[in-house]
Design a protein around this motif. Sequence first.
Motif, short mmCIF file in Angstrom:
data_model
loop_
_atom_site.label_atom_id
_atom_site.label_comp_id
_atom_site.label_asym_id
_atom_site.label_seq_id
_atom_site.Cartn_x
_atom_site.Cartn_y
_atom_site.Cartn_z
N LYS A 418 32.45 7.90 -43.61
CA LYS A 418 32.38 6.44 -43.10
C LYS A 418 33.94 6.48 -42.50
CE LYS A 418 28.25 5.22 -44.81
NZ LYS A 418 27.45 4.56 -45.65
N ARG A 419 34.38 7.03 -41.73
CA ARG A 419 35.80 6.96 -41.12
C ARG A 419 35.94 5.54 -40.39
NH1 ARG A 419 33.98 11.89 -40.04
NH2 ARG A 419 35.02 13.80 -40.85
N PRO A 420 37.33 5.17 -40.54
CA PRO A 420 37.66 3.83 -39.91
C PRO A 420 37.41 4.24 -38.43
CG PRO A 420 39.46 4.62 -41.27
CD PRO A 420 38.36 5.67 -41.35
N LEU A 421 37.13 2.93 -37.73
CA LEU A 421 36.62 3.28 -36.17
C LEU A 421 37.69 2.29 -35.33
CD1 LEU A 421 34.73 4.78 -34.35
CD2 LEU A 421 33.06 2.93 -34.50
N HIS A 422 38.38 2.90 -34.47
CA HIS A 422 39.32 2.15 -33.77
C HIS A 422 38.68 2.24 -32.09
CE1 HIS A 422 42.33 1.40 -36.87
NE2 HIS A 422 41.93 2.71 -37.24
N SER A 423 39.40 1.40 -31.37
CA SER A 423 39.11 1.72 -29.85
C SER A 423 39.64 2.93 -29.52
CB SER A 423 39.85 0.46 -29.06
OG SER A 423 39.84 1.08 -27.87
N ALA A 424 38.87 3.56 -28.66
CA ALA A 424 39.42 4.96 -27.88
C ALA A 424 39.95 4.65 -26.83
CB ALA A 424 38.28 6.04 -28.30
N ALA A 425 40.26 3.55 -26.35
CA ALA A 425 40.82 3.56 -25.11
C ALA A 425 42.44 3.44 -25.27
CB ALA A 425 40.45 1.80 -24.67
N GLY A 426 42.98 4.03 -24.05
CA GLY A 426 44.50 3.87 -24.29
C GLY A 426 44.87 5.45 -23.80
N GLU A 427 46.24 5.73 -23.81
CA GLU A 427 46.75 7.04 -23.50
C GLU A 427 46.59 7.69 -24.60
OE1 GLU A 427 50.19 7.33 -21.46
OE2 GLU A 427 49.29 6.00 -19.98
N THR A 428 46.45 9.15 -24.18
CA THR A 428 46.31 10.06 -25.20
C THR A 428 47.12 11.23 -24.83
OG1 THR A 428 44.56 11.37 -23.64
CG2 THR A 428 43.53 9.99 -25.13
N GLU A 429 47.24 11.95 -26.03
CA GLU A 429 48.27 12.96 -26.00
C GLU A 429 47.76 14.37 -26.77
OE1 GLU A 429 51.50 10.66 -27.56
OE2 GLU A 429 51.31 11.83 -29.66
N THR A 430 48.42 15.33 -26.61
CA THR A 430 47.84 16.77 -27.55
C THR A 430 48.86 17.02 -28.71
OG1 THR A 430 48.94 18.33 -25.90
CG2 THR A 430 46.33 17.99 -25.75
N GLU A 431 48.21 17.42 -29.71
CA GLU A 431 49.09 17.38 -30.81
C GLU A 431 48.64 18.38 -31.76
OE1 GLU A 431 51.91 17.48 -32.48
OE2 GLU A 431 52.35 15.23 -32.42
N ASP A 432 49.56 19.28 -32.35
CA ASP A 432 49.03 20.00 -33.38
C ASP A 432 48.14 19.62 -34.41
OD1 ASP A 432 49.06 21.89 -35.74
OD2 ASP A 432 50.44 23.04 -34.81
N ILE A 433 47.02 20.21 -34.68
CA ILE A 433 46.12 19.26 -35.61
C ILE A 433 46.64 19.10 -36.84
CG2 ILE A 433 44.74 21.45 -36.41
CD1 ILE A 433 42.34 19.89 -36.44
N SER A 434 47.55 20.16 -37.18
CA SER A 434 47.98 20.06 -38.69
C SER A 434 48.78 18.78 -39.07
CB SER A 434 48.82 21.23 -39.09
OG SER A 434 49.87 21.52 -38.37
N ARG A 435 49.40 18.43 -37.91
CA ARG A 435 50.38 17.05 -37.96
C ARG A 435 49.61 15.67 -37.54
NH1 ARG A 435 54.41 20.45 -35.42
NH2 ARG A 435 53.84 19.82 -33.42
N CYS A 436 48.16 15.77 -37.55
CA CYS A 436 47.45 14.66 -37.01
C CYS A 436 46.63 13.66 -38.30
CB CYS A 436 46.36 14.98 -36.03
SG CYS A 436 46.99 15.73 -34.59
N SER A 437 47.08 13.94 -39.41
CA SER A 437 46.43 13.22 -40.36
C SER A 437 46.64 11.71 -40.25
CB SER A 437 46.95 13.80 -41.82
OG SER A 437 46.30 12.96 -42.93
N GLY A 438 45.63 10.84 -40.50
CA GLY A 438 46.02 9.54 -40.01
C GLY A 438 46.19 8.99 -38.50
N ARG A 439 46.02 10.09 -37.67
CA ARG A 439 46.05 9.61 -36.24
C ARG A 439 44.45 9.28 -35.92
NH1 ARG A 439 50.33 11.71 -33.14
NH2 ARG A 439 49.57 10.43 -31.49
N ILE A 440 44.63 8.63 -34.58
CA ILE A 440 43.19 8.19 -34.08
C ILE A 440 42.69 9.46 -32.94
CG2 ILE A 440 41.80 6.50 -32.71
CD1 ILE A 440 43.77 4.47 -33.70
N CYS A 441 41.51 10.21 -33.21
CA CYS A 441 40.99 10.98 -32.37
C CYS A 441 40.74 10.55 -30.89
CB CYS A 441 39.88 11.44 -32.90
SG CYS A 441 39.17 12.99 -32.30
N GLY A 442 41.12 11.30 -29.98
CA GLY A 442 41.12 10.83 -28.47
C GLY A 442 39.80 11.62 -27.94
#
Length: 495
Positions: A418-442
């Motif tokens: 059960k992951r925290p769920l935030h709004s997925a609206a807004g600007e997105t960017e691409t990032e190396d997955i290994s640096r994405c812990s704690g980031r909101i998936c776009g």
Amino acid sequence: MAGGITEFLLKHTGLCPVSFHMPGHKGSRLYRQLGYGQFLDHIMDCDITEIPGADNLFQTEGIIQETQEKYRELYDVRKSYLLINGTSGGLIAAVLAAVEPGDELILARNCHKSVFNALSLGNIKPVYAYPQEEERYGIAGVVTAEEIEKIMEAHPQAKAVVLPSPNYYGICSDIAAIAEVVHKYDGVLIVDQAHGAHLKFMKDQPQAAEDCGADIIVDSIHKTLASFTQSAVLHVNSDRISLPILEDGLQKIESTSPSYLLMASLDLSAEIIREHGTQLFEKWQENLDEFYRKAENIPGLRLLRECSEKDGSMDQTKIDLDMSALGISGARLEEALMERNIFCELTTGNILMCMTGIGNTKADYDKLLEALQEIAAQESRGRQTTQDVPKDLEKPENLEHTKTSENPASLKIPWNKKRPLHSAAGETETEDISRCSGRICGASIIPYPPGIPLVCPGEVLDEEDIQYVLRLRERGENVIGIDEQNRITVISEPR
Ligand SMILES: Cc1ncc(COP(=O)(O)O)c(C=O)c1O
């Protein structure tokens, strides 16, 4: 020869492969045997468009209407629609018909990605129902009526529920109990029966959703019955859905050049069920029974034949094999079978799922049995030479079950978190997955198959998800939403 796709396909058919994957017809044999070879002989000539007399998929009055009527009768429902964009298209149209933009949809977290696509297309808010975990394998099990009731009580404004049954492994939820709950709260139940189009016709398998009170059911006729890939049927089974709105949704998402080959194959599949169904379904069940009986005697082979939850049942046309007791992961077993020209549908951890269909013959099951016997014997011999033979391996009932997470050959799947769920609206960017812990998936990250999003837009990624995706990539598995440089899409952080 043209090379590329064509060369691959012709080379593959040249192997005389045994198919335990989609589609269910398993090649031209069935049509020819039943006297429909003329259609195959003229396949290019039958590839037409809406000429006079050929009807129109989005305004049916003639031959397409007749085929829809055959399905309506076969499945005993209010109305049936032919689909040329698979169950994927049908599910999107069903959700758009059942939920207003801005409203909520209750969906099982293990839904197919098409349901998640419907959320973004319809500006619909998700409310997740979490399936039970099938503990022995760490995979998604049933969705219970209690879970649905709890959520409907907490979200009285959410008026539609969607879930898959059977799921990819064959685990079926108690649709009758769920339908009762959904209707008690005045809701609409949509069942993704992509993997269960055959249930209506097989006596010894779980009950079909059409007979359990579901309002909309979408059946991938191509997966287990006799039509071509991408063809499916959507059934409306109650008057809780507005047909004009549903039809509008189907028009929006389906091709305006519907393939007559796909629609003709749906027509033939209906014809085959009507004319030859009784004997074909009996034979299918007989072959399965014999397979399971003989497979039980293969040392080191376990079969997921029953689900561990009280509310579920198994569609046993999906053969879930597990040879982890011999140290063989699902992926390795798949390779060993491929070396013998036997091709299967899906591996997850220790499970290798063989998808049987109406077109499989007894010879196919015999070849699978023979190959499994050979692989088990080879592996046991290898273990004897390294003096690594588990005691009492001869008897399957003596096999101590190895949980997926304890087996070094497999991965623990973080699918039910059960992951925290935030709004997925807004600007997105691409990032190396290994640096994405704690980031909101776009954008969704989806292992394929089974096509269930691991992380959805708006959900927060953690280290466990990242390690899981990287391991899948290392193993060469297909993951949608991550590029060749291992970058994913995340919501931009405020600067
Ligand atoms: C559970 C489930 N639902 C829906 C689909 C989509 O079905 P189709 O391939 O007919 O579009 C799939 C595809 O494999 C699936 O596994």
